[in-house]
Design a protein around this motif. Structure first.
Motif, short mmCIF file in Angstrom:
data_model
loop_
_atom_site.label_atom_id
_atom_site.label_comp_id
_atom_site.label_asym_id
_atom_site.label_seq_id
_atom_site.Cartn_x
_atom_site.Cartn_y
_atom_site.Cartn_z
N SER A 255 -31.09 -22.14 -16.18
CA SER A 255 -30.47 -21.40 -15.08
C SER A 255 -30.19 -19.95 -15.46
O SER A 255 -30.06 -19.09 -14.59
CB SER A 255 -29.17 -22.09 -14.63
OG SER A 255 -28.27 -22.21 -15.71
N THR A 256 -30.11 -19.65 -16.77
CA THR A 256 -29.94 -18.26 -17.21
C THR A 256 -31.09 -17.39 -16.71
O THR A 256 -30.89 -16.24 -16.31
CB THR A 256 -29.89 -18.18 -18.75
OG1 THR A 256 -28.85 -19.04 -19.23
CG2 THR A 256 -29.63 -16.76 -19.22
N PHE A 257 -32.29 -17.96 -16.69
CA PHE A 257 -33.47 -17.21 -16.27
C PHE A 257 -33.65 -17.23 -14.76
O PHE A 257 -34.29 -16.34 -14.20
CB PHE A 257 -34.71 -17.78 -16.95
CG PHE A 257 -34.71 -17.58 -18.43
CD1 PHE A 257 -35.36 -16.49 -19.00
CD2 PHE A 257 -34.07 -18.47 -19.28
CE1 PHE A 257 -35.36 -16.30 -20.37
CE2 PHE A 257 -34.07 -18.29 -20.65
CZ PHE A 257 -34.71 -17.20 -21.20
N ARG B 120 -41.41 -9.12 -13.06
CA ARG B 120 -41.54 -9.97 -14.24
C ARG B 120 -40.59 -11.16 -14.16
O ARG B 120 -40.93 -12.26 -14.56
CB ARG B 120 -41.25 -9.17 -15.52
CG ARG B 120 -42.36 -8.25 -15.95
CD ARG B 120 -42.24 -7.87 -17.42
NE ARG B 120 -40.93 -7.37 -17.75
CZ ARG B 120 -40.57 -6.09 -17.61
NH1 ARG B 120 -41.44 -5.21 -17.17
NH2 ARG B 120 -39.37 -5.70 -17.93
N TRP B 121 -39.40 -10.91 -13.64
CA TRP B 121 -38.42 -11.99 -13.47
C TRP B 121 -38.94 -13.02 -12.47
O TRP B 121 -38.87 -14.23 -12.70
CB TRP B 121 -37.09 -11.41 -13.01
CG TRP B 121 -36.11 -12.44 -12.54
CD1 TRP B 121 -35.50 -13.40 -13.29
CD2 TRP B 121 -35.64 -12.62 -11.20
NE1 TRP B 121 -34.68 -14.18 -12.51
CE2 TRP B 121 -34.74 -13.71 -11.22
CE3 TRP B 121 -35.87 -11.96 -9.99
CZ2 TRP B 121 -34.09 -14.16 -10.08
CZ3 TRP B 121 -35.22 -12.40 -8.86
CH2 TRP B 121 -34.35 -13.49 -8.90
N ILE B 122 -39.49 -12.57 -11.35
CA ILE B 122 -40.01 -13.49 -10.34
C ILE B 122 -41.16 -14.31 -10.90
O ILE B 122 -41.26 -15.52 -10.69
CB ILE B 122 -40.47 -12.72 -9.08
CG1 ILE B 122 -39.26 -12.09 -8.37
CG2 ILE B 122 -41.21 -13.64 -8.11
CD1 ILE B 122 -39.62 -11.15 -7.24
N ALA B 123 -42.05 -13.65 -11.67
CA ALA B 123 -43.23 -14.34 -12.18
C ALA B 123 -42.89 -15.37 -13.23
O ALA B 123 -43.49 -16.45 -13.28
CB ALA B 123 -44.22 -13.32 -12.75
N HIS B 124 -41.91 -15.09 -14.10
CA HIS B 124 -41.71 -15.93 -15.27
C HIS B 124 -40.28 -16.46 -15.44
O HIS B 124 -40.05 -17.31 -16.29
CB HIS B 124 -42.09 -15.16 -16.53
CG HIS B 124 -43.47 -14.59 -16.49
ND1 HIS B 124 -44.60 -15.39 -16.47
CD2 HIS B 124 -43.91 -13.31 -16.44
CE1 HIS B 124 -45.67 -14.61 -16.41
NE2 HIS B 124 -45.28 -13.35 -16.41
N GLY B 125 -39.34 -15.94 -14.66
CA GLY B 125 -37.97 -16.37 -14.85
C GLY B 125 -37.47 -17.39 -13.85
O GLY B 125 -36.85 -18.38 -14.22
N VAL B 126 -37.75 -17.16 -12.58
CA VAL B 126 -37.16 -18.00 -11.54
C VAL B 126 -37.78 -19.40 -11.53
O VAL B 126 -38.90 -19.61 -11.97
CB VAL B 126 -37.33 -17.36 -10.14
CG1 VAL B 126 -36.59 -16.06 -10.05
CG2 VAL B 126 -38.80 -17.17 -9.80
N ILE B 127 -37.02 -20.34 -11.04
CA ILE B 127 -37.47 -21.72 -10.90
C ILE B 127 -37.94 -21.92 -9.46
O ILE B 127 -37.20 -21.66 -8.51
CB ILE B 127 -36.33 -22.71 -11.20
CG1 ILE B 127 -35.80 -22.46 -12.62
CG2 ILE B 127 -36.80 -24.15 -11.05
CD1 ILE B 127 -34.50 -23.17 -12.91
N SER B 128 -39.18 -22.35 -9.31
CA SER B 128 -39.73 -22.57 -7.98
C SER B 128 -39.15 -23.83 -7.36
O SER B 128 -39.09 -24.88 -7.99
CB SER B 128 -41.26 -22.69 -8.05
OG SER B 128 -41.78 -23.03 -6.79
N ASN B 129 -38.71 -23.71 -6.10
CA ASN B 129 -38.09 -24.84 -5.41
C ASN B 129 -38.97 -25.43 -4.31
O ASN B 129 -38.55 -26.35 -3.61
CB ASN B 129 -36.74 -24.41 -4.80
CG ASN B 129 -35.71 -24.10 -5.86
OD1 ASN B 129 -35.42 -24.92 -6.71
ND2 ASN B 129 -35.18 -22.89 -5.83
N GLY B 130 -40.17 -24.91 -4.15
CA GLY B 130 -41.04 -25.44 -3.11
C GLY B 130 -42.38 -24.73 -3.12
O GLY B 130 -42.65 -23.85 -3.94
N LYS B 131 -43.24 -25.15 -2.19
CA LYS B 131 -44.58 -24.57 -2.07
C LYS B 131 -44.86 -24.19 -0.62
O LYS B 131 -44.50 -24.92 0.30
CB LYS B 131 -45.65 -25.56 -2.53
CG LYS B 131 -45.69 -25.82 -4.03
CD LYS B 131 -46.87 -26.73 -4.38
CE LYS B 131 -46.99 -26.93 -5.88
NZ LYS B 131 -48.17 -27.77 -6.22
#
Length: 369
Positions: free
Chosen positions: A104-106, A267-278
């Motif tokens: 969750s930090t990312f 960069r945060w969107i690409a590699h940090g956030v957790i995807s919750n759907g498609k």
């Protein structure tokens, strides 16, 4: 500070087969990282081993599988592991810091920025941060899964130049050399599609005490190289090879970096956030976001999966479910199920209120494939 490097060392490199710490390996690692720091490099160590050390401390014969027991064992082992690191680094007059992270930090922007600032202050002060997942409080659905992934995300977070994945083999091979003696060594990977062409077999099993395997290192290399970070797989028993690699010697397997985006938020969107759907897109929408640099509109969405709220992250996929991009949505999943396939001017009548024109604005969208 010339360059910043992240070094990840696995449980198999830190422990003996019975789970006890390999003290000589830790001593060599500490000396190597201290020398790198003295040479002007910014150095971050991502260290596995807490669960393995905890098992040895408690006399357990195998890695626990129940989450609560694993977290308890990690709490025992983490303190022991840090004490040993502190003893070695203190003898070398090198200050260290313990940094425990959760997924969750990312995923949360404010936490991500705070972590970035903390790392950079530690590096500015000449400290070597020692990073591990906070196993004691992490919940299963928000775990990194392995420290290879964690190390790649940390490298991306701090905008590192190098990521070194130290493991129990000297480099990547076309198959497991412990099982297939004729496996071919791979020295350089310019892009990860080459591995498919070489028919590289990557086992997903780590050591008795660890969680990783070569497949997790390939995943980490994919994350890191896409963020513009040169990645190396090399043997953990010889950490001094890091210095030789930095000086240009051909040791281990190197993965060439791709062009790094200068936009920190992307960069945060690409590699940090957790995807919750498609969100599944039609051909026109894929062309608009991937080739024309436009925002995503509701008209180009053919299907919605997962449950998410406005301002959460989703994957943008083609009809087969292959990820094309990631982005932060302006509508919830329930709203998108109502407006998908419709033109923007129809949205107020469908939802009963005036929403934004774009589903994902181009400033909140990153092409990933």
């Amino acid at each position: 500070m010339s360059e910043t490097i992240v070094v990840k060392i696995g449980t198999s490199s830190l422990t003996q087969p019975d789970g006890r710490l390999a003290v000589s390996a830790i001593a060599t690692l500490a000396e190597t990282l201290t020398n790198l720091r003295s040479s002007g490099y910014g150095v971050v160590l991502v260290s596995s081993g807490a669960v393995g050390v905890g098992c040895a401390r408690l006399g357990l014969k195998e890695r626990p599988r129940m989450m609560a027991l694993k977290q308890a064992v990690a709490a025992v082992g983490q303190g022991r592991l840090m004490r040993i690191y502190d003893d070695f680094f203190t003898a070398l007059e090198q200050p260290i810091a313990q940094v425990l992270l959760t997924r969750s930090t990312f995923g949360e922007r404010t936490s991500y920025v705070n972590a970035y600032n903390t790392f950079h202050e530690l590096l500015r002060l000449g400290v070597i941060p020692i990073v591990n997942e906070n196993d004691t409080v992490a919940v299963e659905e928000l775990k990194f899964g392995d420290n290879d992934t964690l190390s790649a995300l940390v490298a991306n977070l701090i905008e590192a130049d190098w990521l070194f994945l130290l493991t129990d083999v000297d480099r990547l091979y076309s198959a497991d050399p412990r099982t297939f003696p004729d496996a071919q060594p791979i020295i350089m990977v310019n892009n990860l599609e080459e591995l498919e062409e070489l028919q590289v077999q990557t086992g997903d099993r780590g050591s008795k005490w660890g969680t990783g395997g070569m497949v997790t290192k390939i995943t980490a290399a994919r994350i890191a190289t896409r963020a513009g970070i040169r990645t190396v797989i090399t043997q953990g028993q010889h950490p001094q090879n890091i210095q030789k690699i930095l000086q240009g010697e051909s040791i281990g397997t190197q993965f060439a970096p791709q062009t790094r985006t200068s936009n920190a938020r992307k960069r945060w969107i690409a590699h940090g956030v957790i995807s919750n759907g498609k969100l599944y897109l039609d051909v026109g929408a894929i062309y608009a976001i991937a080739s024309a640099g436009k925002s995503l509109l509701a008209a180009g969405i053919t299907n919605v999966s997962g449950e998410f709220q406005s301002s959460e992250a989703v994957q943008l996929c083609d009809a087969q479910g292959n990820e094309i991009a990631r982005g932060i949505v302006n509508y919830s999943s329930s709203e998108l199920k109502q407006i998908k396939g419709h033109r923007s001017e129809e949205i107020p009548a469908i939802l009963g209120y005036v929403g934004v024109e774009t589903v994902v604005h181009r400033d909140n969208l990153v092409i990933t494939n």
